[in-house]
Design a protein around this motif. Structure first.
Motif, PDB file in Angstrom:
ATOM      1  N   GLU A 118     -50.978-142.915 -13.458  1.00  0.00           N
ATOM      2  CA  GLU A 118     -50.242-141.999 -12.597  1.00  0.00           C
ATOM      3  C   GLU A 118     -50.749-140.574 -12.742  1.00  0.00           C
ATOM      4  OE1 GLU A 118     -45.836-144.110 -12.296  1.00  0.00           O
ATOM      5  OE2 GLU A 118     -46.155-142.461 -13.729  1.00  0.00           O
ATOM      6  N   LEU A 119     -50.566-139.780 -11.678  1.00  0.00           N
ATOM      7  CA  LEU A 119     -50.890-138.364 -11.702  1.00  0.00           C
ATOM      8  C   LEU A 119     -50.007-137.633 -10.699  1.00  0.00           C
ATOM      9  CD1 LEU A 119     -54.086-137.488  -9.678  1.00  0.00           C
ATOM     10  CD2 LEU A 119     -53.001-139.722  -9.507  1.00  0.00           C
ATOM     11  N   PRO A 120     -49.842-136.329 -10.871  1.00  0.00           N
ATOM     12  CA  PRO A 120     -49.041-135.570  -9.907  1.00  0.00           C
ATOM     13  C   PRO A 120     -49.716-135.594  -8.532  1.00  0.00           C
ATOM     14  CG  PRO A 120     -49.443-134.299 -11.913  1.00  0.00           C
ATOM     15  CD  PRO A 120     -50.332-135.495 -11.968  1.00  0.00           C
ATOM     16  N   ALA A 121     -48.927-135.727  -7.482  1.00  0.00           N
ATOM     17  CA  ALA A 121     -49.492-135.775  -6.135  1.00  0.00           C
ATOM     18  C   ALA A 121     -49.997-134.408  -5.696  1.00  0.00           C
ATOM     19  CB  ALA A 121     -48.449-136.292  -5.156  1.00  0.00           C
ATOM     20  N   LYS A 122     -49.397-133.337  -6.212  1.00  0.00           N
ATOM     21  CA  LYS A 122     -49.787-131.993  -5.804  1.00  0.00           C
ATOM     22  C   LYS A 122     -51.238-131.721  -6.183  1.00  0.00           C
ATOM     23  CE  LYS A 122     -48.500-127.119  -6.150  1.00  0.00           C
ATOM     24  NZ  LYS A 122     -47.575-126.125  -6.752  1.00  0.00           N
ATOM     25  N   GLY A 123     -52.021-131.346  -5.195  1.00  0.00           N
ATOM     26  CA  GLY A 123     -53.432-131.037  -5.433  1.00  0.00           C
ATOM     27  C   GLY A 123     -54.357-132.224  -5.287  1.00  0.00           C
ATOM     28  N   PHE A 124     -53.805-133.400  -4.938  1.00  0.00           N
ATOM     29  CA  PHE A 124     -54.632-134.597  -4.810  1.00  0.00           C
ATOM     30  C   PHE A 124     -54.206-135.406  -3.591  1.00  0.00           C
ATOM     31  CE2 PHE A 124     -54.665-133.473  -9.277  1.00  0.00           C
ATOM     32  CZ  PHE A 124     -56.019-133.541  -9.582  1.00  0.00           C
ATOM     33  N   GLN A 125     -55.131-136.205  -3.063  1.00  0.00           N
ATOM     34  CA  GLN A 125     -54.806-137.132  -1.990  1.00  0.00           C
ATOM     35  C   GLN A 125     -55.624-138.401  -2.165  1.00  0.00           C
ATOM     36  OE1 GLN A 125     -55.879-135.137   1.680  1.00  0.00           O
ATOM     37  NE2 GLN A 125     -57.942-135.972   1.652  1.00  0.00           N
ATOM     38  N   ARG A 126     -55.123-139.500  -1.611  1.00  0.00           N
ATOM     39  CA  ARG A 126     -55.831-140.771  -1.737  1.00  0.00           C
ATOM     40  C   ARG A 126     -57.129-140.751  -0.938  1.00  0.00           C
ATOM     41  NH1 ARG A 126     -53.131-144.396  -4.490  1.00  0.00           N
ATOM     42  NH2 ARG A 126     -50.863-144.274  -4.645  1.00  0.00           N
ATOM     43  N   SER A 127     -58.052-141.618  -1.346  1.00  0.00           N
ATOM     44  CA  SER A 127     -59.296-141.763  -0.603  1.00  0.00           C
ATOM     45  C   SER A 127     -58.991-142.167   0.833  1.00  0.00           C
ATOM     46  CB  SER A 127     -60.165-142.838  -1.267  1.00  0.00           C
ATOM     47  OG  SER A 127     -61.269-143.175  -0.444  1.00  0.00           O
ATOM     48  N   ASN A 128     -59.804-141.674   1.760  1.00  0.00           N
ATOM     49  CA  ASN A 128     -59.641-142.051   3.162  1.00  0.00           C
ATOM     50  C   ASN A 128     -60.086-143.481   3.429  1.00  0.00           C
ATOM     51  OD1 ASN A 128     -58.687-139.492   3.891  1.00  0.00           O
ATOM     52  ND2 ASN A 128     -60.772-138.687   4.089  1.00  0.00           N
ATOM     53  N   ASP A 129     -60.837-144.044   2.516  1.00  0.00           N
ATOM     54  CA  ASP A 129     -61.279-145.429   2.625  1.00  0.00           C
ATOM     55  C   ASP A 129     -60.154-146.326   2.130  1.00  0.00           C
ATOM     56  OD1 ASP A 129     -62.392-147.951   2.333  1.00  0.00           O
ATOM     57  OD2 ASP A 129     -64.324-147.204   1.635  1.00  0.00           O
ATOM     58  N   PRO A 130     -59.558-147.162   3.006  1.00  0.00           N
ATOM     59  CA  PRO A 130     -58.430-147.981   2.559  1.00  0.00           C
ATOM     60  C   PRO A 130     -58.787-148.931   1.427  1.00  0.00           C
ATOM     61  CG  PRO A 130     -59.238-148.722   4.696  1.00  0.00           C
ATOM     62  CD  PRO A 130     -59.895-147.412   4.412  1.00  0.00           C
TER      63      PRO A 130
END
Length: 494
Positions: A118-130
């Protein structure tokens, strides 16, 4: 399609029951008829010199062999790195519970197999590749602009470094980090709770002047449930500097928090979608086999922890492989066609090898690469689980190419293999060299059933592998057979 149909009788003593005759329908995969005692003895020879070393180290409980001593002497890794690799040579933990404090606000969870972080969502986003979204995130700026900084959770199951022990694991780690452009390598063993993990930092430095590309890495390596777990922080140093950024988003606090958060999911909650292809078969229009002159058989491979026996076992499988190649030369196949029968939407993936055109058909449920490369691990889009996949590889048939293809997924630490078979099976217009293996190293999260079919056409080897959970050794399912029948080399699809 060009084929000379012959009837060729191969010596049982030479090829251990790779006889030829008959045609048509699929036979019982457990058949081993017409095999003399001598033939069975010869076929009892399978595994590799690598596996022999593995068996030796396993039976010696990780003891250092002469080969491992030579490996240590020849190693060019810094002393502290080699020492850290060595400290983890026999480490394995059945499970890990998260010891991290819950991040404030929204949380992103990375998943690979039965392992999470786990990590904080702030400052990060998932890869655009599903396909990668489960196990990879990108750092972003406050306004949402992507940065050249990624976090990846990599989990390797089934006969990788996770099941190796002693000198074999040390050597496997060294090979994995032996790229020539890796510099500034530093390592230390850290304690995460009561578990040992390796913190390895290094730099990739390629090119010169304007074409120079520098990337910095920090890998946290651990061994859980006989799997190698790598939590990787990758920072594109030159790319970020070009954009005017000089500070990595990966603070020591963030990295330690994520390592602490790594956990194995409860066994009862682990239920991957798998690779069940049977629902996609058009059963009313399945086409018959058309190859004549080849008899199908499957031969059990005796298993042993003895290094000498493992070496003999590999020799026997090599004999069968050589006989298969000789048979394919005599059949003189220059092309095979797509003769599959699927219902519903499918996708045809294309590739090339040494001027040979190659394609395979998959139900869209397994088109995880979104019409991407043929040579890929194709996952079930229901959950993108990385421990269930269909993989296609190709190679020019020269030297010991077939042997490498056979043993690339079947070289093993033998105490984890519950059952194995090798043989020849016909599907459609194609005779395949087949290996089946049941690997129990992935328990308690289910055993790993690995089914591989290798086809030699003209001068090209095409390997199709189906990997997923299984409780017993079984042959290819109806759906998997249709995928194999869809394989076209210099041929036509539908």
């Amino acid at each position: 399609m060009k084929m000379r149909q012959k009837t060729v009788l191969l010596s049982l003593s030479l090829a251990a029951a790779l006889a030829v005759s008959g045609c048509g329908g699929k036979k019982d995969a457990s058949k081993s008829g017409n095999q003399s005692t001598a033939a069975k003895a010869e076929t009892s020879e399978a595994l590799s010199s690598e596996a022999a070393k593995a068996g030796s180290s396993a039976s010696a409980s990780g003891g250092t062999t002469a080969a491992s001593k030579a490996s240590e002497e020849d190693s060019k890794f810094p002393t502290e790195v080699r020492a850290a690799f060595t400290e983890l040579r026999d480490v394995n933990y059945d499970e890990k519970k998260s010891s991290a404090k819950k991040p404030e606000g929204e949380v992103l969870t990375l998943t690979s197999g039965p392992i999470t972080a786990e990590l904080p969502a702030k400052g990060f986003q998932r890869s655009n590749d599903p396909e990668q979204a489960n196990y990879e995130v990108w750092a972003v700026t406050e306004d949402g602009q992507g940065r050249a900084a990624t976090i990846t959770l990599e989990v390797t199951a089934g006969q990788g470094p996770g099941v190796r022990r002693g000198a074999d694991r040390v050597r496997s780690l060294e090979i994995g980090y032996s790229y020539q452009d890796y510099t500034d390598m530093k390592a230390k063993v850290i304690n995460v709770g009561k578990q040992k993990w390796l913190r390895l930092s290094y730099r990739s430095d390629r090119g010169k002047e304007k074409s120079r590309v520098v990337r910095d890495f920090v890998d946290y390596i651990g061994f859980l449930a006989n799997r190698e777990v790598v939590l990787r922080f990758e920072y594109g140093t030159t790319a970020e500097e070009y954009r005017g950024r000089t500070e990595s988003p990966f603070t020591e606090e963030l990295m330690e928090q994520m390592v602490n958060s790594i956990a194995t999911v409860p066994v009862k909650e682990y239920n991957p979608a798998g690779i069940d292809l049977n629902p996609y078969v058009d059963k009313a229009n399945v086409k018959p086999n058309t190859v004549t002159g080849v008899e199908e058989f499957m031969q059990p491979v005796p298993l042993s922890l003895d290094a000498g026996e493992l070496k003999k076992m590999r020799k026997g499988v090599r004999v069968l492989g050589d006989a298969y190649l000789q048979k394919m030369k005599e059949l003189d196949l220059s092309a095979v066609d797509d003769c599959s029968s699927f219902s519903g939407e499918t996708v045809v993936l294309h590739g090339n090898e040494d001027n040979e055109s190659i394609s395979i058909r998959l139900p869209v449920q397994f088109n995880s690469s979104q019409n991407g490369p043929l040579y890929h691990r194709h996952l079930n889009v229901a959950d993108y689980n990385t421990e269930s996949y269909i993989e296609v590889t190709t190679e020019v048939n020269s030297g010991n190419a077939l042997e490498r293809s056979i043993f690339s997924a079947n070289a093993y630490i033998s105490q984890f293999v519950e059952a194995e078979q090798v043989g020849v099976q016909i599907y459609g217009d194609k005779p395949f060299f087949v290996t089946l293996q049941l690997d129990k190293s992935t328990e308690p999260f289910g055993k790993l059933l690995k089914k591989k079919a290798i086809l030699c056409v003209h001068n090209t080897l095409v390997t199709v592998e189906f990997v997923g959970r299984g409780e017993e050794l079984t042959s290819f399912t109806e759906g998997e057979i249709e995928v194999l029948k869809s394989l076209a080399v210099n041929g036509t699809g539908e």
